[in-house]
Write a protein that holds these residues in place. Structure first.
Motif, PDB file in Angstrom:
ATOM      1  N   TYR A  19       0.824  -1.209   0.000  1.00 37.98           N
ATOM      2  CA  TYR A  19       0.000   0.000   0.000  1.00 37.98           C
ATOM      3  C   TYR A  19       0.862   1.265   0.000  1.00 37.98           C
ATOM      4  O   TYR A  19       0.561   2.231  -0.714  1.00 37.98           O
ATOM      5  CB  TYR A  19      -0.931  -0.009   1.215  1.00 37.98           C
ATOM      6  N   LYS A  64       4.649   5.345  -2.261  1.00 37.92           N
ATOM      7  CA  LYS A  64       3.357   5.205  -2.930  1.00 37.92           C
ATOM      8  C   LYS A  64       2.194   5.790  -2.126  1.00 37.92           C
ATOM      9  O   LYS A  64       1.127   6.022  -2.679  1.00 37.92           O
ATOM     10  CB  LYS A  64       3.062   3.724  -3.214  1.00 37.92           C
ATOM     11  N   GLY A  65       2.393   6.005  -0.846  1.00 37.51           N
ATOM     12  CA  GLY A  65       1.307   6.519  -0.012  1.00 37.51           C
ATOM     13  C   GLY A  65       1.689   6.489   1.453  1.00 37.51           C
ATOM     14  O   GLY A  65       2.859   6.308   1.811  1.00 37.51           O
ATOM     15  N   LYS A  81      -3.312   7.295  -0.648  1.00 37.45           N
ATOM     16  CA  LYS A  81      -2.369   7.068  -1.737  1.00 37.45           C
ATOM     17  C   LYS A  81      -1.879   8.407  -2.275  1.00 37.45           C
ATOM     18  O   LYS A  81      -2.515   9.449  -2.073  1.00 37.45           O
ATOM     19  CB  LYS A  81      -3.055   6.279  -2.856  1.00 37.45           C
ATOM     20  N   ASN A  82      -0.770   8.389  -2.980  1.00 38.19           N
ATOM     21  CA  ASN A  82      -0.208   9.633  -3.526  1.00 38.19           C
ATOM     22  C   ASN A  82      -1.139  10.277  -4.553  1.00 38.19           C
ATOM     23  O   ASN A  82      -1.107  11.502  -4.743  1.00 38.19           O
ATOM     24  CB  ASN A  82       1.152   9.363  -4.156  1.00 38.19           C
TER      25      ASN A  82
END
Length: 614
Positions: free
Chosen positions: A144, A260-261, A274-275
């Motif tokens: 994630y 990514k997040g 998330k990004n």
């Protein structure tokens, strides 16, 4: 027929026991024995929690035939000897946090757990059992957040003030936020990231040193504010702040940030973003179920003692322990599978050793009072691995590995002996001028000393200080390790032996004394011993009830002058003396000039008279 769960023996009577015992009983465990520091403490808590057997002798609890598991909830400096002894006689051990005062004690517990692999040996770090943390771990494994870069932790709450001085007020005995909460934080960061600490930097502060009930000459030394930064072995960074000075509800945020997040555990709930998302989303919601908690014996007072995330985690921990024993038919057997979900295969005391090392790394970086890590890390690791320094160094007379340890340390013995507990830690502030001379006096007269110090001296010849004797502080020696439980030392220091008051009284002379005069003055007061401070010339007379040599810092009223006004007055007097001496010298010079002129005048008159006669 349903299997009978093993019986618990609880060692210690802290406030948290009032939460643990009802939880254990709600899951079907029998709590059959309790140990307390004194008979009164043990009897009071046992009656409150309906525990059938209680004692102030730890061996009576350990050897109780109905006790299968020992829950060690006492002060950290007492955990190692009790846990090692319990494992040695075939008892399962569940040890409470914090991790203990040093890594040497934790290493002893690890070795004992490895020697008896069939016995359960766990540490109660309940935060990793929190459902939100479990969900967080699964999302991290699923990618994630991607590669983890930063872990950020913030803990804000108002630390409760202690009613009396105990080990939680003493930093050297394991008290303070770094041990109480920081150990859980470091544990859960290692659990979530799968990484280990390699470097650390920290700062510990004690802002509240005295309270309404803890005051006088005694001060709190455990930290109430803590911040530290840790670099992990795969390049990730950790920054944590634990602030115990913010009124209001307990607030805790644990954020894992990757490429990514990010994931954020806020209390018992989990959020993620998330990004490519514009706001956070709720991933796991875990509200307080009051009816469920009441079924487990959780009261309103328990909620004030244990924050909600930790309480929920402890409930899940006890449920996992119950499931581990339910999977085996024999009462004392257990299955490790329910516990592996929340840990690596090498759970048990080994994680406790890592946490102890990480905490010591932060603590040493904070105080800079430990051994030189850059010089000693290699040789100390080698000596511990080959077990040259792996023994009980509590009694250096009976130390079985001291010779091998000093040979292993070789030329670095002086620099590194404190790393393994073989010698005291170096003190950078140590100075001969800061030292003192101490001596026991022959034939003391306690009655005379008590009469002279009972009331403040009217003429202010001396100042009296008194404080109660604290058993744990007397029995615990940081420089020599842990308690010797082979005999009941507490029986040697009781109220019957030292009187009902158990007060240590000292008297500081107001004026500066020489060493000889200090000794004579204390002897004339009937003192049992005296202490003379080198740099100040301050004299301290110590009463018969004091176990040690009084207070470590001088408190003489007029030795040396402490206030600026007195120093200014002295400086003015010196300046006046200098001015007076200068004036006197000038007057003498003027008088000498007048004398010379008179002599010249007399000579001229004499010459003129001679000329007249001629």
């Amino acid at each position: 027929m349903r299997k009978m769960l093993p019986g618990f023996g609880v060692v210690g009577t802290p406030n948290s026991v009032r939460a643990y015992v009802p939880l254990l009983k709600s899951y079907g465990f029998r709590v059959v024995a309790l140990w307390g520091r004194t008979k009164e403490d043990a009897a009071k808590v046992a009656a409150e929690l309906n525990i059938p057997f209680h004692s102030s002798n730890v061996d009576e609890v350990l050897l109780n035939k109905d006790v299968d598991i020992i829950a060690v909830t006492c002060a950290p400096h007492m955990q190692a000897p009790i846990a090692v002894k319990a494992l040695g006689i075939g008892k399962h051990v569940i040890c409470g946090a914090p991790a203990g005062p040093n890594q040497v004690d934790s290493l002893r517990m690890v070795n004992a757990a490895k020697y008896y692999p069939r016995l359960m040996s766990l540490t109660i770090y309940g935060l990793r059992f929190l459902p939100a943390i479990d969900k967080m771990k699964q999302l991290i494994l699923d990618g994630y957040v991607g590669d983890i870069n930063v872990c950020e932790v913030k803990v804000h709450f108002e630390k409760a003030k202690r009613d009396q001085f105990d080990w939680m007020c003493d930093g050297t005995m394991g008290g303070g936020l770094l041990n109480e909460i920081g150990s859980d934080i470091i544990d859960v960061i290692g659990y979530l990231t799968g990484q280990r600490a390699t470097k650390a930097h920290g700062m510990l502060k004690t802002f509240t040193k005295q309270t309404e009930k803890i005051k006088g000459i005694r001060e709190i030394t455990s930290d109430d504010f803590c911040t530290f930064q840790i670099e992990l072995d795969q390049g990730s960074c950790v920054t944590a702040t634990i602030n115990g000075h913010i009124p209001g509800p307990f607030q805790q945020e644990i954020m894992i940030l990757g490429n990514k997040g990010r994931l954020i555990a806020k209390g018992a709930d989990l959020y993620g973003q998330k990004n490519d998302q514009s706001k956070e989303s709720l991933l796991h919601f875990d509200p307080i179920n009051f009816k469920e908690e009441e079924r487990h014996g959780v009261s309103e007072k328990t909620r004030t003692l244990i924050p909600t995330p930790y309480l929920k985690g402890i409930i899940q921990f006890i449920e996992a322990v119950k499931e581990a024993f339910d999977k085996e038919e024999e009462r004392q057997s257990y299955c490790i599978d329910p516990l592996l979900r929340y840990s690596d295969p090498q759970i048990t005391m080994r994680n406790k050793l890592y946490l102890a090392c990480a905490l010591v790394l932060v603590f040493c970086a904070t105080l800079a009072l430990c051994c030189d890590e850059g010089v000693c890390v290699s040789i100390v690791s080698k000596c511990l691995l080959i077990k040259s320094c792996d023994c009980d160094m509590t009694s250096l007379k009976n130390c079985t590995c001291c010779k091998d340890c000093q040979l292993c340390l070789s030329k670095l013995y002086t620099e590194c002996c404190s790393c393994v507990g073989l010698c005291p830690k170096p003190d950078p502030d140590d100075d001969l001028q800061d030292g003192s001379t101490i001596e026991d006096l022959h034939d003391p007269i306690p009655e005379l000393f008590n009469v002279l110090t009972e009331q403040p001296d009217i003429e202010k010849r001396w100042t009296t200080f008194s404080h109660p004797v604290h058993f744990d502080a007397l029995l615990y020696k940081p420089n020599h390790g842990i308690l010797d439980l082979s005999k009941d030392i507490r029986q040697e220091a009781t109220k019957d032996n030292y009187g009902s008051e158990l007060n240590c009284t000292v008297a500081f002379m107001s004026q500066c004394y020489s060493l000889r005069k200090c000794k004579e003055s204390c002897k004339s007061m009937g003192a049992a011993r005296y202490r003379w401070f080198h740099d100040q010339g301050c004299c301290q007379c110590i009463g018969n009830n004091c176990i040690s040599y009084g207070l470590n810092s001088p408190k003489c009223l007029q030795c040396p002058p402490q206030d600026e006004e007195t120093e200014n007055q002295l400086q003015e007097e010196v300046n006046k003396l200098v001015e007076n001496s200068v004036v006197e010298e000038e007057e003498e010079e003027i008088d000498e000039e007048f004398d010379d002129e008179d002599d010249d005048l007399e000579e001229d008159i004499g010459i003129n008279e001679l000329k007249t006669v001629g």
